[in-house]
Design a protein around this motif. Structure first.
Motif, PDB file in Angstrom:
ATOM      1  N   SER A  59      72.090  35.379   6.142  1.00  0.00           N
ATOM      2  CA  SER A  59      71.875  34.270   5.209  1.00  0.00           C
ATOM      3  C   SER A  59      72.802  33.144   5.645  1.00  0.00           C
ATOM      4  O   SER A  59      73.692  33.337   6.485  1.00  0.00           O
ATOM      5  CB  SER A  59      72.192  34.697   3.766  1.00  0.00           C
TER       6      SER A  59
ATOM      7  N   GLU B  96      64.596  42.138  -0.432  1.00  0.00           N
ATOM      8  CA  GLU B  96      64.145  41.482  -1.649  1.00  0.00           C
ATOM      9  C   GLU B  96      64.149  39.956  -1.491  1.00  0.00           C
ATOM     10  O   GLU B  96      64.969  39.392  -0.771  1.00  0.00           O
ATOM     11  CB  GLU B  96      65.008  41.885  -2.846  1.00  0.00           C
ATOM     12  N   GLY B  97      63.191  39.324  -2.177  1.00  0.00           N
ATOM     13  CA  GLY B  97      63.082  37.868  -2.102  1.00  0.00           C
ATOM     14  C   GLY B  97      62.499  37.373  -0.795  1.00  0.00           C
ATOM     15  O   GLY B  97      62.486  36.163  -0.554  1.00  0.00           O
ATOM     16  N   GLY B  98      61.999  38.275   0.039  1.00  0.00           N
ATOM     17  CA  GLY B  98      61.444  37.861   1.328  1.00  0.00           C
ATOM     18  C   GLY B  98      62.499  37.475   2.346  1.00  0.00           C
ATOM     19  O   GLY B  98      62.163  36.981   3.430  1.00  0.00           O
ATOM     20  N   MET B  99      63.794  37.693   2.027  1.00  0.00           N
ATOM     21  CA  MET B  99      64.875  37.426   2.973  1.00  0.00           C
ATOM     22  C   MET B  99      64.903  38.531   4.032  1.00  0.00           C
ATOM     23  O   MET B  99      64.216  39.542   3.910  1.00  0.00           O
ATOM     24  CB  MET B  99      66.214  37.371   2.230  1.00  0.00           C
TER      25      MET B  99
ATOM     26  N   GLY C  96      60.851  34.491   2.988  1.00  0.00           N
ATOM     27  CA  GLY C  96      62.097  33.793   2.686  1.00  0.00           C
ATOM     28  C   GLY C  96      63.004  33.562   3.880  1.00  0.00           C
ATOM     29  O   GLY C  96      64.190  33.260   3.706  1.00  0.00           O
TER      30      GLY C  96
ATOM     31  N   ASP D 263      56.828  49.144  -2.781  1.00  0.00           N
ATOM     32  CA  ASP D 263      57.805  48.834  -3.818  1.00  0.00           C
ATOM     33  C   ASP D 263      58.620  50.097  -4.120  1.00  0.00           C
ATOM     34  O   ASP D 263      58.059  51.163  -4.375  1.00  0.00           O
ATOM     35  CB  ASP D 263      57.085  48.353  -5.070  1.00  0.00           C
TER      36      ASP D 263
ATOM     37  N   VAL E 162      65.318  47.084  -8.422  1.00  0.00           N
ATOM     38  CA  VAL E 162      65.518  45.640  -8.329  1.00  0.00           C
ATOM     39  C   VAL E 162      66.949  45.366  -7.917  1.00  0.00           C
ATOM     40  O   VAL E 162      67.845  46.209  -8.083  1.00  0.00           O
ATOM     41  CB  VAL E 162      65.208  44.939  -9.673  1.00  0.00           C
ATOM     42  N   ASP E 163      67.173  44.164  -7.365  1.00  0.00           N
ATOM     43  CA  ASP E 163      68.530  43.759  -7.011  1.00  0.00           C
ATOM     44  C   ASP E 163      69.202  43.149  -8.240  1.00  0.00           C
ATOM     45  O   ASP E 163      68.583  43.037  -9.311  1.00  0.00           O
ATOM     46  CB  ASP E 163      68.508  42.802  -5.822  1.00  0.00           C
TER      47      ASP E 163
ATOM     48  N   ALA F 115      69.694  40.254  -9.104  1.00  0.00           N
ATOM     49  CA  ALA F 115      68.992  39.074  -9.631  1.00  0.00           C
ATOM     50  C   ALA F 115      67.640  39.426 -10.216  1.00  0.00           C
ATOM     51  O   ALA F 115      66.913  38.541 -10.700  1.00  0.00           O
ATOM     52  CB  ALA F 115      68.828  38.048  -8.514  1.00  0.00           C
TER      53      ALA F 115
ATOM     54  N   ASN G 119      65.097  40.880  -8.495  1.00  0.00           N
ATOM     55  CA  ASN G 119      64.025  40.875  -7.498  1.00  0.00           C
ATOM     56  C   ASN G 119      63.659  42.301  -7.096  1.00  0.00           C
ATOM     57  O   ASN G 119      64.556  43.121  -6.850  1.00  0.00           O
ATOM     58  CB  ASN G 119      64.456  40.112  -6.242  1.00  0.00           C
TER      59      ASN G 119
END
Length: 338
Positions: free
Chosen positions: A72, A93-96, A218, A263, A267-268, A270, A272
Motif C-alpha cells: 500500500s 479485502e477491498g480488492g487491494m 483496488g 468468501d 471481515v477485516d 473495516a 470488508n
C-alpha cells in the motif's frame, strides 16, 4: 628284445627336445580396454530460482521462509523485497493486494513492512518444509496455516519482530532475520518451483510482451521489459516500485495465474469481506519472460502439493533462471500485455 626297445624309447623321451609337444593354449579374444571415464557433475541450482550454486548442501540446509509483506502507499518503499526468490501477489479485502515473498537463496538482514497472513498462504508455502513470518492473523486463518507450515508472528511475541519508529503503525513491523534464521529447521530436499533454462525458456517463439498490466479492483501492477538485463521492472499504482535504497523491484519471470476466489465468511476491522484465493485444481496461465509471452496451464492438489506448470502442449513450463513474481489474477481482475 621288446623290453630293451621299451627302455630305449623311455630314454629318448627323457632327452631335451624329444618330449611330445604340449598342446597349444587356447587363445580367446580379449575384451577391449575400457578407459576410465570421469562423469561430469550435474549442474546444481537453487530450487526456487534455477540459479547455479557451488555447494549442493546449501539447497538442503538453507531454510525456506515466507514473509507477508504489505503493498500500500504507506508501506512503500520496501526493505528486502527485491531479494526474494518468489513473490506471490494476492488479492485481499477491498480488492487491494498483498505480497507473499519466499526466500531461500538469499535472505536480507531486514524485511519490512510485515503484515497479517491469509488462508491461501498455506497453499503457497505448503510444498516446502518452510516457516511463515507474519504480524498476526485471524484465529481461523492461523489454524489453517499451522496445519501445513511452521508459523511465527509478531502478535504472539515471537523473537525477531520489531517496529521501526520512523514509520507509522501498522506499516512499521519488520523482521530481523539474523535473530530468526538460525532457529529454523533445515528444509531437506526442496521441490523445485519450476524448470529453468537460460537459453531455451518456453517463451521462445511467443508473441511480444514488453509491457504487462494487471488491474485489480483496488490496485494496479505494471511490468516493463528492460533489454539491458532481460528483466521486468515493476510499478505499483503507477509509481516505480523501489527499495529504501532506491533499488528497483524487478523479476526475470512474471507468471499470470488465472484463479478463482471464495468468501471466507470473515471481515477485516473495516468490515470488508476477506476473500480466499483458491489454489487447488487447475487454471490457465501466461508466462512472461525475455520480452515474450506464452500460454499454459497450472494445477495443484492439496496445500502441500507442488505447483505443476505446463505449456500448451502439456510439457513442463521452462522459466528463465532468476526471480519469479506470480500474479494471482482473480475473476475481478484483468491482465493484458503488449
Amino acid at each position: 628284445m621288446r623290453r630293451w626297445l621299451a627302455l630305449v624309447a623311455a630314454a629318448l623321451l627323457a632327452l631335451p627336445g624329444c618330449a611330445s609337444p604340449e598342446p597349444e593354449p587356447v587363445v580367446t579374444p580379449s575384451s577391449p580396454t575400457v578407459e576410465p571415464t570421469t562423469e561430469q557433475p550435474e549442474d546444481v541450482t537453487w530450487p526456487l530460482t534455477g540459479v547455479a550454486l557451488s555447494d549442493p548442501d546449501l539447497a538442503r540446509t538453507s531454510p525456506v521462509i515466507g514473509v507477508k509483506v504489505e503493498n500500500s502507499g504507506p508501506a512503500r518503499p520496501w526493505v528486502g523485497l527485491a531479494a526474494a526468490d518468489l513473490v506471490f501477489v494476492e488479492m485481499v479485502e477491498g480488492g487491494m493486494t498483498r505480497f507473499h515473498a519466499v526466500y531461500q537463496s538469499q535472505v536480507p538482514e531486514t524485511i519490512m513492512p510485515v503484515r497479517s497472513l491469509r488462508p491461501m498462504d498455506a497453499a503457497i508455502l505448503g510444498p516446502w518444509n518452510a516457516t511463515l513470518l507474519a504480524s498476526g492473523g485471524q484465529a481461523v486463518f492461523i489454524a489453517r496455516v499451522e496445519t501445513v507450515v511452521e508459523l511465527r508472528t509478531a502478535d504472539r511475541g515471537d523473537p525477531g519482530f520489531h517496529r521501526d519508529r520512523s514509520r507509522r503503525a501498522p506499516h512499521n513491523v519488520y523482521v530481523a532475520t539474523g535473530e530468526i534464521v538460525p532457529t529454523l529447521p533445515e528444509p531437506g530436499e526442496v521441490v523445485p518451483f519450476a524448470e529453468y533454462d537460460e537459453v531455451s525458456p518456453s517463451t521462445l517463439g511467443g508473441e511480444a510482451a514488453r509491457e504487462v498490466r494487471v488491474v485489480y479492483p483496488g490496485a494496479r501492477s505494471m511490468w516493463e521489459y528492460r533489454t539491458g538485463d532481460g528483466t521486468y521492472a515493476r510499478s505499483d499504482d503507477g509509481t516505480p516500485s523501489v527499495e529504501v535504497d532506491g533499488t528497483r523491484v524487478f523479476a526475470h519471470n512474471v507468471l499470470l495465474l488465472q484463479v478463482t476466489t471464495r468468501d471466507t465468511g470473515r471481515v477485516d476491522p473495516a468490515g470488508n469481506p476477506v476473500p480466499e484465493t483458491v489454489l487447488t485444481g487447475s487454471g490457465r496461465l501466461h508466462l512472461v519472460t525475455g520480452g515474450r509471452v506464452v500460454a499454459g496451464t497450472w494445477s495443484k492438489g492439496g496445500d502441500e502439493d507442488p505447483f505443476v506448470l505446463t505449456d500448451s502442449a502439456g510439457e513442463p513450463l521452462v522459466l528463465t533462471p532468476g526471480t519469479t513474481w506470480v500474479e494471482l489474477v482473480p475473476e475481478r481482475a484483468t491482465a493484458t500485455w503488449s
